[in-house]
Design a protein around this motif. Structure first.
Motif, PDB file in Angstrom:
ATOM      1  N   ARG A 184       5.774   1.529  52.129  1.00  0.00           N
ATOM      2  CA  ARG A 184       4.967   2.144  51.396  1.00  0.00           C
ATOM      3  C   ARG A 184       5.110   3.603  51.636  1.00  0.00           C
ATOM      4  NH1 ARG A 184       0.109   0.784  48.636  1.00  0.00           N
ATOM      5  NH2 ARG A 184       0.194  -1.273  49.760  1.00  0.00           N
ATOM      6  N   VAL A 185       5.377   4.876  50.632  1.00  0.00           N
ATOM      7  CA  VAL A 185       5.483   5.926  50.921  1.00  0.00           C
ATOM      8  C   VAL A 185       4.547   6.702  51.551  1.00  0.00           C
ATOM      9  CG1 VAL A 185       6.348   8.327  49.733  1.00  0.00           C
ATOM     10  CG2 VAL A 185       7.146   6.176  48.907  1.00  0.00           C
ATOM     11  N   SER A 186       3.227   6.402  51.208  1.00  0.00           N
ATOM     12  CA  SER A 186       2.077   7.212  51.751  1.00  0.00           C
ATOM     13  C   SER A 186       2.105   6.892  53.282  1.00  0.00           C
ATOM     14  CB  SER A 186       0.841   6.680  50.980  1.00  0.00           C
ATOM     15  OG  SER A 186       0.609   5.234  51.093  1.00  0.00           O
ATOM     16  N   GLU A 187       2.417   5.563  53.762  1.00  0.00           N
ATOM     17  CA  GLU A 187       2.365   5.221  54.971  1.00  0.00           C
ATOM     18  C   GLU A 187       3.380   6.080  56.196  1.00  0.00           C
ATOM     19  OE1 GLU A 187       2.004   1.037  55.677  1.00  0.00           O
ATOM     20  OE2 GLU A 187       0.161   0.995  54.368  1.00  0.00           O
ATOM     21  N   VAL A 188       4.595   6.290  55.338  1.00  0.00           N
ATOM     22  CA  VAL A 188       5.675   6.886  55.674  1.00  0.00           C
ATOM     23  C   VAL A 188       5.177   8.538  56.085  1.00  0.00           C
ATOM     24  CG1 VAL A 188       8.068   7.809  55.775  1.00  0.00           C
ATOM     25  CG2 VAL A 188       7.482   5.466  54.950  1.00  0.00           C
ATOM     26  N   VAL A 189       4.341   8.763  55.054  1.00  0.00           N
ATOM     27  CA  VAL A 189       3.868  10.311  55.294  1.00  0.00           C
ATOM     28  C   VAL A 189       2.946  10.567  56.441  1.00  0.00           C
ATOM     29  CG1 VAL A 189       2.888  12.202  54.336  1.00  0.00           C
ATOM     30  CG2 VAL A 189       4.303  10.836  52.905  1.00  0.00           C
ATOM     31  N   GLN A 190       1.915   9.494  56.471  1.00  0.00           N
ATOM     32  CA  GLN A 190       0.863   9.273  57.451  1.00  0.00           C
ATOM     33  C   GLN A 190       1.471   9.174  58.722  1.00  0.00           C
ATOM     34  OE1 GLN A 190      -2.456  10.375  56.924  1.00  0.00           O
ATOM     35  NE2 GLN A 190      -1.636  10.638  54.945  1.00  0.00           N
ATOM     36  N   SER A 249      12.992  13.795  50.055  1.00  0.00           N
ATOM     37  CA  SER A 249      13.248  13.810  51.532  1.00  0.00           C
ATOM     38  C   SER A 249      12.086  14.423  52.044  1.00  0.00           C
ATOM     39  CB  SER A 249      14.264  15.052  51.553  1.00  0.00           C
ATOM     40  OG  SER A 249      14.173  16.386  51.286  1.00  0.00           O
ATOM     41  N   VAL A 250      10.844  14.951  51.466  1.00  0.00           N
ATOM     42  CA  VAL A 250       9.891  15.745  51.965  1.00  0.00           C
ATOM     43  C   VAL A 250       9.169  14.611  52.539  1.00  0.00           C
ATOM     44  CG1 VAL A 250       7.820  17.201  51.567  1.00  0.00           C
ATOM     45  CG2 VAL A 250      10.144  17.753  50.633  1.00  0.00           C
ATOM     46  N   PRO A 251       8.403  13.746  51.878  1.00  0.00           N
ATOM     47  CA  PRO A 251       7.763  12.846  52.369  1.00  0.00           C
ATOM     48  C   PRO A 251       8.489  11.711  53.315  1.00  0.00           C
ATOM     49  CG  PRO A 251       8.184  11.913  49.961  1.00  0.00           C
ATOM     50  CD  PRO A 251       8.692  13.441  50.276  1.00  0.00           C
ATOM     51  N   LEU A 252       9.776  11.791  53.091  1.00  0.00           N
ATOM     52  CA  LEU A 252      10.599  10.720  53.906  1.00  0.00           C
ATOM     53  C   LEU A 252      10.876  11.065  55.519  1.00  0.00           C
ATOM     54  CD1 LEU A 252      11.563   7.916  53.261  1.00  0.00           C
ATOM     55  CD2 LEU A 252      13.826   8.852  52.871  1.00  0.00           C
ATOM     56  N   PHE A 253      11.193  12.404  55.376  1.00  0.00           N
ATOM     57  CA  PHE A 253      11.483  13.065  56.907  1.00  0.00           C
ATOM     58  C   PHE A 253      10.900  14.275  57.413  1.00  0.00           C
ATOM     59  CE2 PHE A 253      15.516  10.702  55.249  1.00  0.00           C
ATOM     60  CZ  PHE A 253      15.600   9.938  56.444  1.00  0.00           C
ATOM     61  N   LEU A 254      10.273  15.134  56.311  1.00  0.00           N
ATOM     62  CA  LEU A 254       9.685  16.365  56.639  1.00  0.00           C
ATOM     63  C   LEU A 254       8.085  16.288  56.405  1.00  0.00           C
ATOM     64  CD1 LEU A 254      12.040  18.743  54.523  1.00  0.00           C
ATOM     65  CD2 LEU A 254      12.328  17.965  56.973  1.00  0.00           C
ATOM     66  N   GLY A 255       7.481  15.080  56.528  1.00  0.00           N
ATOM     67  CA  GLY A 255       6.098  15.042  56.821  1.00  0.00           C
ATOM     68  C   GLY A 255       5.161  15.420  55.583  1.00  0.00           C
ATOM     69  N   GLY A 256       5.801  15.071  54.628  1.00  0.00           N
ATOM     70  CA  GLY A 256       5.105  15.410  53.349  1.00  0.00           C
ATOM     71  C   GLY A 256       4.386  16.523  53.083  1.00  0.00           C
ATOM     72  N   GLY A 257       2.971  16.254  52.974  1.00  0.00           N
ATOM     73  CA  GLY A 257       2.260  17.644  52.815  1.00  0.00           C
ATOM     74  C   GLY A 257       1.416  17.930  54.122  1.00  0.00           C
ATOM     75  N   HIS A 258       1.722  17.514  55.012  1.00  0.00           N
ATOM     76  CA  HIS A 258       1.400  17.967  56.248  1.00  0.00           C
ATOM     77  C   HIS A 258       1.795  19.406  56.653  1.00  0.00           C
ATOM     78  CE1 HIS A 258      -0.683  14.259  57.275  1.00  0.00           C
ATOM     79  NE2 HIS A 258       0.312  13.679  57.315  1.00  0.00           N
ATOM     80  N   GLY A 259       0.923  20.114  57.157  1.00  0.00           N
ATOM     81  CA  GLY A 259       0.890  21.430  57.622  1.00  0.00           C
ATOM     82  C   GLY A 259      -0.022  22.452  57.819  1.00  0.00           C
ATOM     83  N   PRO A 260       0.205  23.441  58.579  1.00  0.00           N
ATOM     84  CA  PRO A 260      -1.156  24.307  58.735  1.00  0.00           C
ATOM     85  C   PRO A 260      -1.390  25.311  57.531  1.00  0.00           C
ATOM     86  CG  PRO A 260       0.713  25.217  59.871  1.00  0.00           C
ATOM     87  CD  PRO A 260       1.190  23.967  59.406  1.00  0.00           C
ATOM     88  N   LEU A 261      -2.394  25.844  57.433  1.00  0.00           N
ATOM     89  CA  LEU A 261      -2.932  26.867  56.571  1.00  0.00           C
ATOM     90  C   LEU A 261      -2.841  26.757  55.219  1.00  0.00           C
ATOM     91  CD1 LEU A 261      -1.300  30.014  58.693  1.00  0.00           C
ATOM     92  CD2 LEU A 261      -3.664  28.901  58.607  1.00  0.00           C
ATOM     93  N   LEU A 262      -1.591  26.130  54.561  1.00  0.00           N
ATOM     94  CA  LEU A 262      -1.504  25.975  53.163  1.00  0.00           C
ATOM     95  C   LEU A 262      -2.067  24.553  52.703  1.00  0.00           C
ATOM     96  CD1 LEU A 262       2.006  27.307  52.683  1.00  0.00           C
ATOM     97  CD2 LEU A 262      -0.113  28.457  52.344  1.00  0.00           C
ATOM     98  N   PRO A 263      -2.614  24.571  51.682  1.00  0.00           N
ATOM     99  CA  PRO A 263      -2.973  23.075  51.095  1.00  0.00           C
ATOM    100  C   PRO A 263      -1.570  21.928  51.002  1.00  0.00           C
ATOM    101  CG  PRO A 263      -2.809  24.505  49.355  1.00  0.00           C
ATOM    102  CD  PRO A 263      -2.938  25.655  50.551  1.00  0.00           C
ATOM    103  N   ALA A 264      -1.808  20.879  50.864  1.00  0.00           N
ATOM    104  CA  ALA A 264      -0.632  19.627  50.892  1.00  0.00           C
ATOM    105  C   ALA A 264       0.164  20.164  49.518  1.00  0.00           C
ATOM    106  CB  ALA A 264      -1.680  18.520  50.943  1.00  0.00           C
ATOM    107  N   TRP A 265      -0.543  20.427  48.392  1.00  0.00           N
ATOM    108  CA  TRP A 265       0.532  20.649  47.375  1.00  0.00           C
ATOM    109  C   TRP A 265       1.465  21.853  47.545  1.00  0.00           C
ATOM    110  CZ3 TRP A 265       0.710  25.112  45.030  1.00  0.00           C
ATOM    111  CH2 TRP A 265      -0.260  26.044  44.891  1.00  0.00           C
ATOM    112  N   ALA A 266       1.087  22.871  48.254  1.00  0.00           N
ATOM    113  CA  ALA A 266       1.899  23.750  48.487  1.00  0.00           C
ATOM    114  C   ALA A 266       2.919  23.695  49.332  1.00  0.00           C
ATOM    115  CB  ALA A 266       0.933  25.101  49.029  1.00  0.00           C
TER     116      ALA A 266
END
Length: 310
Positions: A163-169, A239-256
């Protein structure tokens, strides 16, 4: 679990992909026109995709003797359709159109569908060059697909889920690109090949070494080229949800964060067209079978050992 995207987002997704693809094509055209100087030259280069679209829309469709029009155009149409269907499991931030249990497998299956569609288009034109080019791409595609599939599977193995969401989490603390570098690099390289981009654009060739779609022109060629750009955008986005943490990151919202990471990967793939040398396909196939497949298997074995010892 990501939230399901609202209906209006689902309906707008294909149009958003088209806009993204046009922007990427414009960026590629600007890079290609590096010899031109000044704002006027850059502006003209940026509008090249729009002018090319208008030219192909006004072009006459070419047909060969005794071609299978339905079969050929079905193959052409399946390329952008497969790209849109693959995008359905790509989360925008933490929200996606759908999040099936086998989302990773679904994405890879849609890529394989686009690969098969190119062969179908080559068969349908009833032309010697197109038929040979289609079969050559079929053989090449297996060398592209296996390392690509193993790279994708490695990320799913790390999350212990398809499941892609679980790969992100699973990447809240550490991106998979950091501790699965071989899988990440192989994914990007094979993604270019699956989208027949850059040094892997042999299906668009017009000589005896390629030419799967050499007989197509006008709207048919426009649909195929548009599908190729959509595939490139979607593979970069995945590649973003698969290897780069998806929407995880500081300061900016997830979509950004999703947008920033997708743009960065897409720019890298576009630049790869100029950074990577063009190899004869049999040389790359040998490299894929002898180097990339064992490399991804070793990466998967390493990840499996880590997962079992958690």
């Amino acid at each position: 679990m990501p939230e399901t995207a609202p209906l209006w987002a689902v309906l707008l997704m294909p149009f958003a992909l088209v806009v993204f693809a046009l922007a990427a094509a414009g960026f590629d055209a600007v890079l290609s026109a590096g010899a031109e100087r000044g704002r006027t030259g850059a502006l003209r280069a940026a509008t090249t995709p729009v002018r090319e679209v208008l030219r192909l829309l006004g072009g006459q469709r070419r047909r060969t003797t005794a071609d299978d029009t339905l079969l050929g155009r079905t193959g052409i149409a399946l390329v952008p359709v497969a790209a849109v269907l693959a995008a359905a499991v790509v989360p925008w931030g933490f929200s996606s159109v759908t999040d099936p249990v086998v989302g990773v497998v679904w994405f890879n299956a849609m890529e394989a569908l686009a690969w098969a569609a190119v062969w179908l288009a080559g068969w349908g034109s009833n032309s010697a060059l197109s038929l040979i080019g289609g079969y050559r791409f079929l053989a090449q595609g297996l060398a592209y697909e296996l390392p690509h599939m193993f790279a994708i599977t490695t990320a799913a193995l790390g999350a212990e889920s398809l499941r892609v969401s679980e790969v992100v989490q699973a990447q809240q603390g550490l991106w998979y690109a950091i501790w699965m570098p071989a899988a990440f690099v192989v994914y990007l390289l094979s993604a270019m090949a699956m989208a027949f981009w850059g040094p892997f654009d042999h299906p668009l060739g017009r000589d005896t070494a390629g030419g799967a779609v050499a007989e197509y022109s006008g709207v048919d060629r426009l649909v195929l080229l548009g599908g190729r750009w959509l595939l490139l955008v979607v593979t970069a986005a995945f590649s973003v949800p698969l290897f780069l943490g998806g929407g995880h990151g500081p300061l900016l919202p997830a979509w950004a964060w999703t947008l920033v990471k997708t743009v960065a990967v897409l720019a890298l793939l576009i630049a790869g067209r100029r950074l990577l040398p063009t190899l004869r396909m049999e040389r790359y196939m040998e490299f894929a079978w002898m180097v990339l497949v064992p490399l991804t298997l070793l990466q998967a074995l390493f990840v499996a050992v880590v997962v079992l010892n958690r």
